[in-house]
Design a protein around this motif. Structure first.
Motif, PDB file in Angstrom:
ATOM      1  N   GLY A  78       0.840  -1.093  -0.081  1.00  0.00           N
ATOM      2  CA  GLY A  78      -0.113   0.056   0.019  1.00  0.00           C
ATOM      3  C   GLY A  78       0.710   1.081   0.120  1.00  0.00           C
ATOM      4  O   GLY A  78       0.389   2.289  -0.075  1.00  0.00           O
ATOM      5  N   ALA A  79       2.132   1.112   0.013  1.00  0.00           N
ATOM      6  CA  ALA A  79       3.100   2.476   0.213  1.00  0.00           C
ATOM      7  C   ALA A  79       3.106   3.069  -1.211  1.00  0.00           C
ATOM      8  O   ALA A  79       2.932   2.547  -2.376  1.00  0.00           O
ATOM      9  CB  ALA A  79       4.436   1.924   0.702  1.00  0.00           C
ATOM     10  N   LYS A  80       3.262   4.492  -1.070  1.00  0.00           N
ATOM     11  CA  LYS A  80       3.842   5.202  -2.213  1.00  0.00           C
ATOM     12  C   LYS A  80       5.335   4.934  -2.453  1.00  0.00           C
ATOM     13  O   LYS A  80       5.782   5.277  -1.559  1.00  0.00           O
ATOM     14  CB  LYS A  80       3.483   6.584  -2.033  1.00  0.00           C
ATOM     15  N   VAL A  81       5.834   4.398  -3.452  1.00  0.00           N
ATOM     16  CA  VAL A  81       6.944   3.783  -3.538  1.00  0.00           C
ATOM     17  C   VAL A  81       7.902   4.638  -4.654  1.00  0.00           C
ATOM     18  O   VAL A  81       7.386   5.055  -5.860  1.00  0.00           O
ATOM     19  CB  VAL A  81       7.264   2.378  -4.242  1.00  0.00           C
ATOM     20  N   ARG A  82       9.209   5.173  -4.202  1.00  0.00           N
ATOM     21  CA  ARG A  82      10.136   5.484  -5.040  1.00  0.00           C
ATOM     22  C   ARG A  82      11.395   4.699  -5.171  1.00  0.00           C
ATOM     23  O   ARG A  82      11.801   4.403  -4.066  1.00  0.00           O
ATOM     24  CB  ARG A  82      10.822   6.994  -4.249  1.00  0.00           C
ATOM     25  N   LEU A  83      11.518   4.376  -6.375  1.00  0.00           N
ATOM     26  CA  LEU A  83      12.688   3.460  -6.598  1.00  0.00           C
ATOM     27  C   LEU A  83      14.029   4.337  -7.200  1.00  0.00           C
ATOM     28  O   LEU A  83      13.846   4.943  -8.127  1.00  0.00           O
ATOM     29  CB  LEU A  83      12.534   2.267  -7.562  1.00  0.00           C
ATOM     30  N   LEU A  84      15.264   4.171  -6.425  1.00  0.00           N
ATOM     31  CA  LEU A  84      16.103   4.969  -6.861  1.00  0.00           C
ATOM     32  C   LEU A  84      17.143   3.973  -7.537  1.00  0.00           C
ATOM     33  O   LEU A  84      17.876   2.906  -6.842  1.00  0.00           O
ATOM     34  CB  LEU A  84      17.193   5.508  -5.604  1.00  0.00           C
ATOM     35  N   ALA A  85      17.085   3.951  -8.866  1.00  0.00           N
ATOM     36  CA  ALA A  85      17.637   2.939  -9.647  1.00  0.00           C
ATOM     37  C   ALA A  85      18.965   3.077 -10.124  1.00  0.00           C
ATOM     38  O   ALA A  85      19.244   3.793 -11.102  1.00  0.00           O
ATOM     39  CB  ALA A  85      16.718   2.302 -10.770  1.00  0.00           C
ATOM     40  N   ALA A  86      19.977   2.331  -9.542  1.00  0.00           N
ATOM     41  CA  ALA A  86      21.413   2.493 -10.087  1.00  0.00           C
ATOM     42  C   ALA A  86      21.269   1.340 -11.266  1.00  0.00           C
ATOM     43  O   ALA A  86      20.061   0.831 -11.636  1.00  0.00           O
ATOM     44  CB  ALA A  86      22.385   2.063  -9.135  1.00  0.00           C
ATOM     45  N   HIS A  87      22.539   0.927 -11.826  1.00  0.00           N
ATOM     46  CA  HIS A  87      22.497  -0.157 -12.940  1.00  0.00           C
ATOM     47  C   HIS A  87      21.645  -1.391 -12.550  1.00  0.00           C
ATOM     48  O   HIS A  87      22.150  -1.873 -11.455  1.00  0.00           O
ATOM     49  CB  HIS A  87      23.859  -0.336 -13.501  1.00  0.00           C
ATOM     50  N   MET A  88      20.827  -1.549 -13.083  1.00  0.00           N
ATOM     51  CA  MET A  88      20.215  -2.997 -12.966  1.00  0.00           C
ATOM     52  C   MET A  88      19.845  -3.791 -14.089  1.00  0.00           C
ATOM     53  O   MET A  88      19.835  -3.450 -15.216  1.00  0.00           O
ATOM     54  CB  MET A  88      18.690  -2.656 -12.392  1.00  0.00           C
ATOM     55  N   ASP A  89      19.953  -5.241 -13.894  1.00  0.00           N
ATOM     56  CA  ASP A  89      19.802  -6.296 -15.017  1.00  0.00           C
ATOM     57  C   ASP A  89      18.263  -6.453 -15.211  1.00  0.00           C
ATOM     58  O   ASP A  89      17.934  -7.095 -15.986  1.00  0.00           O
ATOM     59  CB  ASP A  89      20.263  -7.367 -14.580  1.00  0.00           C
ATOM     60  N   VAL A  90      17.436  -6.107 -14.446  1.00  0.00           N
ATOM     61  CA  VAL A  90      15.929  -6.389 -14.511  1.00  0.00           C
ATOM     62  C   VAL A  90      15.112  -4.783 -14.493  1.00  0.00           C
ATOM     63  O   VAL A  90      15.635  -3.857 -14.161  1.00  0.00           O
ATOM     64  CB  VAL A  90      15.360  -7.237 -13.271  1.00  0.00           C
ATOM     65  N   PRO A  91      13.999  -4.903 -15.270  1.00  0.00           N
ATOM     66  CA  PRO A  91      13.084  -3.508 -15.314  1.00  0.00           C
ATOM     67  C   PRO A  91      12.558  -3.277 -13.739  1.00  0.00           C
ATOM     68  O   PRO A  91      12.347  -4.136 -13.059  1.00  0.00           O
ATOM     69  CB  PRO A  91      12.005  -3.996 -16.303  1.00  0.00           C
ATOM     70  N   PRO A  92      12.461  -2.154 -13.691  1.00  0.00           N
ATOM     71  CA  PRO A  92      11.523  -1.664 -12.398  1.00  0.00           C
ATOM     72  C   PRO A  92      10.240  -2.209 -12.508  1.00  0.00           C
ATOM     73  O   PRO A  92       9.664  -2.401 -13.345  1.00  0.00           O
ATOM     74  CB  PRO A  92      11.738  -0.112 -12.397  1.00  0.00           C
ATOM     75  N   PRO A  93       9.502  -2.430 -11.289  1.00  0.00           N
ATOM     76  CA  PRO A  93       8.218  -2.813 -11.149  1.00  0.00           C
ATOM     77  C   PRO A  93       7.272  -1.724 -11.785  1.00  0.00           C
ATOM     78  O   PRO A  93       7.511  -0.685 -11.584  1.00  0.00           O
ATOM     79  CB  PRO A  93       8.306  -3.155  -9.728  1.00  0.00           C
ATOM     80  N   ALA A  94       6.072  -2.268 -12.327  1.00  0.00           N
ATOM     81  CA  ALA A  94       5.038  -1.077 -12.424  1.00  0.00           C
ATOM     82  C   ALA A  94       4.636  -0.467 -11.165  1.00  0.00           C
ATOM     83  O   ALA A  94       4.731  -1.143 -10.246  1.00  0.00           O
ATOM     84  CB  ALA A  94       4.008  -1.772 -12.982  1.00  0.00           C
ATOM     85  N   GLY A  95       4.288   0.825 -11.394  1.00  0.00           N
ATOM     86  CA  GLY A  95       3.281   1.334 -10.437  1.00  0.00           C
ATOM     87  C   GLY A  95       4.162   1.885  -9.140  1.00  0.00           C
ATOM     88  O   GLY A  95       3.861   2.320  -8.088  1.00  0.00           O
ATOM     89  N   VAL A  96       5.613   2.171  -9.515  1.00  0.00           N
ATOM     90  CA  VAL A  96       6.447   2.988  -8.559  1.00  0.00           C
ATOM     91  C   VAL A  96       7.115   4.010  -9.339  1.00  0.00           C
ATOM     92  O   VAL A  96       7.267   3.945 -10.502  1.00  0.00           O
ATOM     93  CB  VAL A  96       7.602   1.880  -8.107  1.00  0.00           C
ATOM     94  N   ASP A  97       7.548   5.286  -8.523  1.00  0.00           N
ATOM     95  CA  ASP A  97       8.379   6.178  -9.276  1.00  0.00           C
ATOM     96  C   ASP A  97       9.895   5.611  -9.490  1.00  0.00           C
ATOM     97  O   ASP A  97      10.238   5.514  -8.318  1.00  0.00           O
ATOM     98  CB  ASP A  97       8.122   7.413  -8.557  1.00  0.00           C
TER      99      ASP A  97
END
Ligand code: C5P
Length: 231
Positions: free
Chosen positions: A48-67
């Motif tokens: 239920g949280a409002k989520v912010r993802l601070l994305a450095a280099h990742m091998d996977v895509p970010p999840p839907a529904g997060v900033d």
């Protein structure tokens, strides 16, 4: 337990590995895939949280529904984290942050030259973002839960949990999620096995399974800690 225990809360999660440039085409990096951080962001969203993802280099895509805020270096992650933390109830530092960066970044590609000595790379320390977040939180007496990660290997001088307990004291975060890293373990894998240590002194808690299972356990634990602080 409530269905959406983090409803109304803002959660910042850092994920992936920073890349520290040497020149326009080269960097120093690490093996972090971002999978555990992405699983945590998804679990926080599902809670239920409002989520912010601070994305450095990742091998996977970010999840839907997060900033998503994309960053490259430790210094960029620091800026993004300090900014995001200012209005976050929970900060989870799951990113693998480079401890050092090259002292000089060449503006042009470093060339091999037969008439010159081989280059030497000097490194300087990056700031410890997690430690800084805790200091800022404490200076402002804010009600914010800060979670760190630690990848530890045991050795002749001490076991994994001893090192992790010392790290928890040093970093002074509220929870420390400890990975026991060995060869070929953890990095890039889909499963994980962790121990969650708490500064409030409650018993170490083990969690293992897929990175999604581990994320759910960490989010459960965060929810429990929050409901202890704010009944
Ligand atoms: O000291 P160590 O790198 O083992 O600590 C790991 C934890 O500290 C992780 O939560 C990581 O995201 C964070 N960290 C940080 N800034 C650094 C190095 C690590 O926030 N420069």
């Amino acid at each position: 337990a409530p269905l959406r225990p983090l409803a109304g809360l803002t959660v910042t999660v850092s994920a992936g590995g920073t890349r520290e440039p040497l020149d326009p085409v080269r960097f120093l990096g690490n093996r972090s895939s971002g999978k555990q951080g992405v699983a945590l962001a998804a679990a926080a969203r599902d809670a239920g949280a409002k989520v912010r993802l601070l994305a450095a280099h990742m091998d996977v895509p970010p999840p839907a529904g997060v900033d998503v805020v994309t960053v490259e270096t430790a210094l960029e992650l620091r800026e993004a984290a300090l900014h995001a933390a200012a209005d976050s109830d929970v900060v989870i530092m799951a990113a693998a942050v480079a401890d050092f960066r090259p002292a000089d970044v060449s503006g042009t590609k470093i060339k091999k030259r037969d008439d010159a000595a081989d280059p030497v790379i000097s490194l300087v320390r990056n700031p410890d973002i997690l430690r800084e977040l805790v200091e800022i939180r404490d200076a402002a007496s804010r009600n914010q839960l800060i979670v760190g990660f630690a990848a530890e290997t045991g050795d002749a001088d001490g076991d994994v949990l001893e090192y992790a307990a010392a790290k928890l004291r040093r970093k002074a975060c509220d929870l420390l999620v400890v990975n026991h890293v060995g060869q070929d373990k953890v990095f890039g894998q889909d499963s994980n096995s962790v121990v969650i240590l708490s500064r409030s002194g409650s018993e170490p808690q083990e969690a293992s399974g897929s990175k999604t299972d581990v994320a759910a356990a960490v989010i459960d634990r965060i929810s429990a800690e929050l409901s202890r602080v704010v009944p």
